[in-house]
Each structure stands twice: as C-alpha cells, then as structure tokens.
Design a protein around this motif. Structure first.
Motif, PDB file in Angstrom:
ATOM      1  N   ARG A   1      59.898  64.113 103.557  1.00 17.81           N
ATOM      2  CA  ARG A   1      60.452  64.889 102.442  1.00 17.81           C
ATOM      3  C   ARG A   1      59.816  64.507 101.108  1.00 17.81           C
ATOM      4  NH1 ARG A   1      66.130  66.917 103.860  1.00 17.81           N
ATOM      5  NH2 ARG A   1      66.139  66.770 106.126  1.00 17.81           N
ATOM      6  N   LYS A   2      59.631  63.209 100.888  1.00 19.16           N
ATOM      7  CA  LYS A   2      59.065  62.772  99.613  1.00 19.16           C
ATOM      8  C   LYS A   2      57.602  63.188  99.485  1.00 19.16           C
ATOM      9  CE  LYS A   2      62.254  58.903  98.961  1.00 19.16           C
ATOM     10  NZ  LYS A   2      62.425  57.422  98.946  1.00 19.16           N
ATOM     11  N   LEU A   3      56.837  63.085 100.577  1.00 19.68           N
ATOM     12  CA  LEU A   3      55.441  63.514 100.520  1.00 19.68           C
ATOM     13  C   LEU A   3      55.343  65.022 100.294  1.00 19.68           C
ATOM     14  CD1 LEU A   3      53.284  61.598 103.161  1.00 19.68           C
ATOM     15  CD2 LEU A   3      52.955  61.704 100.691  1.00 19.68           C
ATOM     16  N   ALA A   4      56.229  65.772 100.950  1.00 16.67           N
ATOM     17  CA  ALA A   4      56.231  67.224 100.753  1.00 16.67           C
ATOM     18  C   ALA A   4      56.561  67.574  99.306  1.00 16.67           C
ATOM     19  CB  ALA A   4      57.234  67.877 101.702  1.00 16.67           C
ATOM     20  N   ARG A   5      57.531  66.884  98.747  1.00 15.30           N
ATOM     21  CA  ARG A   5      57.889  67.146  97.341  1.00 15.30           C
ATOM     22  C   ARG A   5      56.728  66.795  96.411  1.00 15.30           C
ATOM     23  NH1 ARG A   5      61.536  68.413  93.783  1.00 15.30           N
ATOM     24  NH2 ARG A   5      61.881  67.195  91.894  1.00 15.30           N
ATOM     25  N   LEU A   6      56.048  65.707  96.687  1.00 11.21           N
ATOM     26  CA  LEU A   6      54.907  65.314  95.867  1.00 11.21           C
ATOM     27  C   LEU A   6      53.828  66.399  95.887  1.00 11.21           C
ATOM     28  CD1 LEU A   6      53.547  63.050  94.193  1.00 11.21           C
ATOM     29  CD2 LEU A   6      52.547  62.226  96.347  1.00 11.21           C
ATOM     30  N   ALA A   7      53.553  66.946  97.074  1.00 11.65           N
ATOM     31  CA  ALA A   7      52.539  68.002  97.189  1.00 11.65           C
ATOM     32  C   ALA A   7      52.951  69.247  96.409  1.00 11.65           C
ATOM     33  CB  ALA A   7      52.307  68.334  98.655  1.00 11.65           C
ATOM     34  N   LYS A   8      54.229  69.575  96.435  1.00  4.84           N
ATOM     35  CA  LYS A   8      54.712  70.742  95.690  1.00  4.84           C
ATOM     36  C   LYS A   8      54.590  70.514  94.183  1.00  4.84           C
ATOM     37  CE  LYS A   8      57.941  73.409  96.659  1.00  4.84           C
ATOM     38  NZ  LYS A   8      59.269  74.007  96.774  1.00  4.84           N
ATOM     39  N   LEU A   9      54.925  69.314  93.739  1.00  4.41           N
ATOM     40  CA  LEU A   9      54.830  69.028  92.306  1.00  4.41           C
ATOM     41  C   LEU A   9      53.384  69.085  91.819  1.00  4.41           C
ATOM     42  CD1 LEU A   9      57.436  66.135  92.052  1.00  4.41           C
ATOM     43  CD2 LEU A   9      57.686  68.469  91.203  1.00  4.41           C
TER      44      LEU A   9
ATOM     45  N   ALA B   1      45.136  68.224  92.720  1.00  5.10           N
ATOM     46  CA  ALA B   1      45.676  69.327  91.925  1.00  5.10           C
ATOM     47  C   ALA B   1      44.529  70.180  91.391  1.00  5.10           C
ATOM     48  CB  ALA B   1      46.531  68.794  90.774  1.00  5.10           C
ATOM     49  N   GLU B   2      44.879  71.378  90.961  1.00 12.06           N
ATOM     50  CA  GLU B   2      43.889  72.283  90.380  1.00 12.06           C
ATOM     51  C   GLU B   2      43.824  72.167  88.863  1.00 12.06           C
ATOM     52  OE1 GLU B   2      44.256  76.287  91.742  1.00 12.06           O
ATOM     53  OE2 GLU B   2      44.043  75.752  93.851  1.00 12.06           O
ATOM     54  N   THR B   3      44.855  71.557  88.244  1.00 15.34           N
ATOM     55  CA  THR B   3      44.853  71.352  86.794  1.00 15.34           C
ATOM     56  C   THR B   3      45.261  69.914  86.504  1.00 15.34           C
ATOM     57  OG1 THR B   3      47.172  71.955  86.414  1.00 15.34           O
ATOM     58  CG2 THR B   3      45.558  73.752  86.463  1.00 15.34           C
ATOM     59  N   SER B   4      44.821  69.414  85.360  1.00 14.89           N
ATOM     60  CA  SER B   4      45.173  68.040  84.984  1.00 14.89           C
ATOM     61  C   SER B   4      46.664  67.915  84.708  1.00 14.89           C
ATOM     62  CB  SER B   4      44.368  67.612  83.756  1.00 14.89           C
ATOM     63  OG  SER B   4      44.623  68.483  82.655  1.00 14.89           O
ATOM     64  N   GLY B   5      47.268  68.985  84.159  1.00 25.77           N
ATOM     65  CA  GLY B   5      48.696  68.946  83.856  1.00 25.77           C
ATOM     66  C   GLY B   5      49.541  68.810  85.114  1.00 25.77           C
ATOM     67  N   GLU B   6      49.172  69.547  86.167  1.00 23.73           N
ATOM     68  CA  GLU B   6      49.927  69.448  87.422  1.00 23.73           C
ATOM     69  C   GLU B   6      49.732  68.083  88.072  1.00 23.73           C
ATOM     70  OE1 GLU B   6      50.237  73.989  89.109  1.00 23.73           O
ATOM     71  OE2 GLU B   6      48.254  73.059  89.065  1.00 23.73           O
ATOM     72  N   LEU B   7      48.527  67.532  87.953  1.00 22.98           N
ATOM     73  CA  LEU B   7      48.299  66.197  88.510  1.00 22.98           C
ATOM     74  C   LEU B   7      49.180  65.170  87.802  1.00 22.98           C
ATOM     75  CD1 LEU B   7      46.554  64.524  90.507  1.00 22.98           C
ATOM     76  CD2 LEU B   7      45.029  64.060  88.586  1.00 22.98           C
ATOM     77  N   LYS B   8      49.245  65.226  86.470  1.00 20.14           N
ATOM     78  CA  LYS B   8      50.083  64.287  85.724  1.00 20.14           C
ATOM     79  C   LYS B   8      51.558  64.477  86.058  1.00 20.14           C
ATOM     80  CE  LYS B   8      46.858  63.853  81.848  1.00 20.14           C
ATOM     81  NZ  LYS B   8      46.592  64.159  80.410  1.00 20.14           N
TER      82      LYS B   8
END
Length: 509
Positions: A444-452, A484-491
C-alpha cells in the motif's frame, strides 16, 4: 418530467463548462436565474434537465451573477452531464423538479435488513444509471447492502447491473474465457501476458479492463502506453474475431455502466463490500460474453485480501454466485505479500510485460511465473488442456514466441504497437541505510508513493523496485528508484517518503 412552470419559461441555453465531475452530473446556474427563483432551486438541489427525448438528474451548483462565468439565460453543464444529454453548442434544455424516486423505498427496506427481489434491484440500478440517486442515496444503498446480501441477492444485483448496459456476444463460440484480479498488489500486470498466451492457444478472450481508480496503474493505463485501448464495441468485436482476444478499456463500451458509479462512491466511503465486489466483477464478465472466469485472489498483510480465511470465504461466494448465473468461475488464492515485477506505474509495468512476452534476459521472473500459472489454469478450466498440463502448454507458447507474436498482432489490430514506453525525466534513488535481509515490503505504501509521483496520469511516473523479500542488501545498495515527469511531482512524492516508515523492512542477515 414534472415542472411547476411552463416549459417555455424553464428553457435555458446550454454551455459546456468542461469540468470533470466523473460519473456525477452537475449543472451550474446563475443566482439571479428566473428559474431558480420561480422553482426555489438552491445550492445542491437536484434538478431534472431535459434535451429532446433525453433527460438527466443533476446536482445544482449556483454561480454568482457578477462573476462573469455564465451569461444570463444560460446553464453550464459538467463534462458527464453534457455527454449524457449528447448536447451541441447552443442547445436549449428544459430545467425543472425531478419526479419522486420510488425505488428509494427499496433502499429503506434493505436498511432494515429485509431481502430484495430481482425486480427491486433492477429498479434501483436503473434509477442510479439515470442519475436519479444523489451520492447520499447511493451511499445509503451501498451501506445497507454492505456484507448483508445473500447469494440470491448478489445474483439479482449482478443481473440488474448487466441488463442496464451493453452486452457482447460471440456466436459460434461455446467457450469464452476471462480473468480478474481482486487487486491490492502493485505491478501485478499479468493480464496482457495471459491474454496473449490464451489467444495463441486458440481460445477466445475478449479482455476489457479498467483504468486506475486508486492504484498507480490499471491494465488499461499500462496497455495505453503500448497500444490504443479506447475501442468501441464494433472495434472490439472485430479485433476479437481476427485475433481471438483484445486488451481494451471497458469504460467506453458501457459494460455494466452502473459499476463505475458505485465504485466511485464506495472509494469515497472507504467501503469494501463483498457482495458488491462479486457483483461488480461478474457483471462485467457476463456483459463481455464470458462463460469461464478465473479469479485471482492475492493474499498478504498489505494486499486487498489480508488473510487466508477471508480469501476462502470470498472464493466460496464467487463460486456460488457464478453457479447461480450459469458461469464457470474458478477462484485461485495466490501469494500477495509483495509487489510483482519491478515496475509500479504504467510505463514501468509495460516494460515488465514486454520483457516477459519477448523472453528478454533479466525479465522479472515472478511476473513470468505468475502469468504462466494463471494462463495454465485458464487452459485447463476451458478444457483446452488436461488437468496438470495447462502450465506446460503456456510455457511452450511463451518460450516459442507464439504469445509475443499474438500480443503484437492484437496491438496492431487495436490501432498500433509501440515497443518503447516513455522514460521519466526525474529519478531519485532510495538507498539501504544498513546491511540485512528484506523482511517485508508494504504494498500500500509503495503504491501510494507511485501515485504521489504522478502515476497513472503521468505514464512515466512511478517506482522501479530493485529488491524482493528475502534479498540480502548492503548499506548503500539501491532499494528502488522514485521516478516522475516533473520536478514538482518528484518533490511531492519525496515529502511522503521522508515522513513514512516501514515501506521496506529489514532483518539482520
């Protein structure tokens, strides 16, 4: 329609607002609108909107007249409301009070734990599809049914959900197979591999899949990286006739359309009803014309089904309801303790699927083995192979390249084949801070991380997992890559990562 004023006075010019309200029809009217004043409409009022012979029930949002959003004499419609009425620019609609919804009395009956008949379920489902239920009404129905439906009621609900939508049929084909995974296991993208093997074996498998609702990727999200999935019914029929199988998105073809509405409200409520789950799965399989269905039930402490006891109970319900509906349903209980493959997110999961199908060196072995097991079970269930021989046949079809050729042929028939998924622009490596062995991985935590990080809307976003349970790691080894595709989403995802513990747990080696 019941209007308290003449239709000529209740007419407004429709404007497509372009707001995505998912499955809920929403309309927007000015606070100085003569209809709002005459009819007593206010914020959140349910209104009926009619265009020609079509009508919907919608929730009203009120817009300030001086905000410049709506001109006088106009009504705005959300994306789904506009589509349901099939409007064009400048269309006129009539707005009024909706009639009383009689089927709500059946919902109240179920609140007091009284069984519902087939006709009563049909009435409820028809009214939900027509938009006559608010989200509160739907939530009441789901709550009243939560784990309180007997086998007959689940079968009645399933039939009702099928009957209000489109159906596929396959004349001249006695056996039509399908599969479904209960979910909760990131990266478990076995479906494209299974369909390719089964279709290469000569069976018919018209697989329609969903996009993600709460996960980092659904099968349709992953397949869309490789091929078009937004097919209409006729295109699906043509692909399946030519290739024996398809890998399409089901949302465009109205197979059990009420299911998407119920799921949306269920997710908002964090409600997981066994009866609704079974009706959801089997209604879509029946609508797709399936006769034999394999159900994958992964079990693990952070999977959707967390215990063998719960899995066995769910297995029995699937079998009993399937028998009522004339379906051959075979549930299999599988290991769900950790993610499958290396990829979590559309592009990474597509990479894993392509690697397994093309027999690349280093393809994820756990995804390969799981897909072969499930494909073998389907071949045996359909009596294409003798018991105990299905997996051997599946191995041959994969190793020989027949499944790879079939997969490419299906993709080309659907509109094209892209062998190279997109790559992320930003990566962040998560390193081990100690020596040890991997004790557990939290699905669950890994899935949430990927979504974020942006998955599935950003196809190249997600997680590349580089370790498995029982792997030995040394301090500084890379455990996974956050992409991530953007720096903002990675952060954004990194913030969650910094605040979360227990995503990967260790024990001394």
């Amino acid at each position: 329609m019941e209007h308290s004023a003449d239709n000529n006075h209740n007419r407004l010019c429709a404007i497509r607002i372009g707001i995505d309200t998912y499955q809920e029809s929403v309309v927007y009217m000015r606070d100085d609108c003569h209809i709002c004043r005459a009819e007593g409409f206010g914020v959140q009022t349910r209104v009926e909107v009619q265009a020609g012979e079509s009508s919907i029930i919608a929730r009203l949002n009120v817009v300030e007249s001086d905000a410049g959003v709506l001109p006088p004499g106009h009504i705005g419609l959300s994306k789904i409301a506009w589509e349901r009425l099939a409007l064009t620019d400048g269309s006129e609609v009539v707005v009024g009070h909706p009639a009383w919804v009689n089927s709500l009395s059946y919902v109240r009956r179920k609140v007091f734990d009284r069984p519902l008949t087939s006709n009563q379920f049909h009435a409820i489902v028809r009214d939900i599809l027509k938009g006559r239920y608010t989200d509160i009404h739907i939530a009441g129905f789901l709550t009243a049914c939560s784990n309180r439906l007997d086998i007959d009621e689940i079968a009645h609900l399933t039939h009702a959900m099928v009957d209000v939508g489109s159906r596929l049929s396959w004349p001249g084909t006695d056996v039509v197979v399908d599969k479904h995974c209960i979910g909760g296991l990131p990266g478990n993208r076995t479906t494209p591999i299974v369909v390719s093997i089964v279709a290469a074996a000569g069976l018919t498998m018209p697989k329609t899949s969903s996009r993600s609702i709460t996960s980092p990727a659904g099968t349709a999200d992953t397949m869309e990286v490789i091929t078009p999935v937004d097919l209409d019914l006729e295109r699906i029929r043509r692909v399946v006739r030519e290739q024996g199988g398809c890998l399409a998105w089901g949302g465009n073809v109205r197979l059990s359309p009420v299911d998407d509405i119920l799921i949306r409200v269920e997710k908002a409520m964090d409600l997981d009803s066994q009866g609704q789950l079974v009706a959801s799965v089997l209604s879509k399989k029946i609508a797709a014309g399936s006769t034999h269905v394999l159900i994958d039930i992964p079990v693990g402490p952070t999977a959707k089904v967390r215990s063998k006891t719960a899995a066995k109970a769910l297995k029995r319900v699937f079998e009993q309801v399937g028998a009522r509906l004339g379906l051959v349903v075979q549930p299999v209980i599988t290991d769900g303790i950790q993610p499958i493959g290396r990829g979590i997110g559309p592009a990474f999961e597509a990479e894993d699927v392509l690697a397994v199908l093309s027999n690349q060196d280093g393809a994820p072995d756990d995804l390969r083995r799981r897909a072969l097991f499930l494909a073998g079970k389907i071949l045996e269930m359909a009596k294409s192979e003798a018991q105990g021989r299905g997996e051997d046949r599946a191995v041959h079809l994969l190793n020989s390249g027949a499944a790879w050729d079939k997969f490419k042929s299906i993709c080309i028939a659907q509109g094209g084949f892209r062998e190279r998924p997109p790559v992320p622009a930003y990566r962040y490596s998560v390193l081990a801070d100690r020596n040890g062995m991997v004790k557990a991985i939290d699905n669950r935590k890994l899935a949430r991380l990927a979504k974020l990080a942006g998955a599935p809307n950003a196809p190249a976003a997600g997680v590349r997992l580089l370790v498995k349970v029982d792997d030995s790691v040394s301090h500084g080894d890379c455990l996974f890559e956050l992409c991530a595709e953007t720096s903002g989403e990675l952060k954004y995802a990194q913030t969650y990562l910094e605040q979360t513990t227990g995503m990967i747990q260790f024990r001394p080696s």
